[in-house]
Scaffold this active site. Sequence first.
Site, PDB file in Angstrom:
ATOM      1  N   CYS A 132     -22.209  18.266 -11.930  1.00  0.00           N
ATOM      2  CA  CYS A 132     -21.645  16.974 -12.339  1.00  0.00           C
ATOM      3  C   CYS A 132     -22.743  15.923 -12.475  1.00  0.00           C
ATOM      4  CB  CYS A 132     -20.576  16.527 -11.360  1.00  0.00           C
ATOM      5  SG  CYS A 132     -19.073  17.532 -11.475  1.00  0.00           S
ATOM      6  N   HIS A 175     -14.380  19.864 -12.426  1.00  0.00           N
ATOM      7  CA  HIS A 175     -14.476  18.791 -11.439  1.00  0.00           C
ATOM      8  C   HIS A 175     -13.992  17.461 -12.022  1.00  0.00           C
ATOM      9  CE1 HIS A 175     -17.580  20.859  -8.583  1.00  0.00           C
ATOM     10  NE2 HIS A 175     -16.482  21.573  -8.770  1.00  0.00           N
ATOM     11  N   CYS A 225     -21.547  17.103  -7.288  1.00  0.00           N
ATOM     12  CA  CYS A 225     -22.392  18.287  -7.177  1.00  0.00           C
ATOM     13  C   CYS A 225     -23.500  18.217  -8.235  1.00  0.00           C
ATOM     14  CB  CYS A 225     -21.555  19.555  -7.366  1.00  0.00           C
ATOM     15  SG  CYS A 225     -21.004  19.819  -9.071  1.00  0.00           S
ATOM     16  N   GLU A 250     -15.353  14.539 -12.041  1.00  0.00           N
ATOM     17  CA  GLU A 250     -16.373  13.798 -12.792  1.00  0.00           C
ATOM     18  C   GLU A 250     -16.435  14.287 -14.233  1.00  0.00           C
ATOM     19  OE1 GLU A 250     -18.142  14.481  -8.573  1.00  0.00           O
ATOM     20  OE2 GLU A 250     -16.732  15.482  -9.919  1.00  0.00           O
TER      21      GLU A 250
END
Length: 195
Positions: free
Chosen positions: A119, A90, A116, A92
Site C-alpha cells: 500500500c 486493502h 503495509c 488504502e
Amino acid sequence: MSPTNSDQKMSSHKRTDYISWDDYFMGVAFLAARRSKDPVTAVGACIVDKQKRIVAIGYNGMPRGCSDDEFPWTKYTEDELDSKHFYVCHAEANAILNKNSHDVENCTMYVGLFPCNECAKLIIQSGIKTVIYMSDKHSHKTKTIASKRLLDAAKVEYRQHIPETEKIVIDFSAINWNQQNQAPETPLKKLTLYK
C-alpha cells in the site's frame, strides 16, 4: 406556535462540541471499515484534499466480481492458497482506486492501520503526501518496516492520530431530537466507531 426565548437563545449560538477535522476524517475511515466483511481486521481509509474535501473512501475486501462467499477469509492456513492474503484488496488500495476526482496528488490519507509495504507503494505512486494512521500494532513486522523506509525515501509524511474525542456515536434518530435535547420515543440504536 412561536419559539420561546430559550429556544431562540439555544439556536443563536454555534455548537461547541463539534469534532476536529482529524477526528472527523478518521471517523469516516472507521465508518468505512464497518463495510468490511473481514472477520479479523476491518480497515477503512479516507482520502482528503487540501480544501478538506473527501475525494475517496475504501475498505478491505474482495476485488469486484470475486464473491465474498467463495474466497477465504482465514489468515493462517497450511495451504497458502487458502489464505485471505492472496485475495483481499486493502483499504488504502481501494480508496485510491475508488477516487472521485482526477487524482489524489498532494492529498492526505486517513487509515485505521499503518499501511503495509504494498500500500505504501500505491500511496507514493498516487502522489499522496501525508498518511494519518490510528494504529501501528504491526510496527515490528517486516512489511511495516519496509513501508516506513519507502515512505521516508519518498518524503511522504506520516503521523499517528491521537483522538480528541474518545468515541464517536452515530445515532440515526438524533435528527429527530427537539431543541430541548429530548430524544424521540423510539429506542436509540448506537454504533460506536472508536472502541
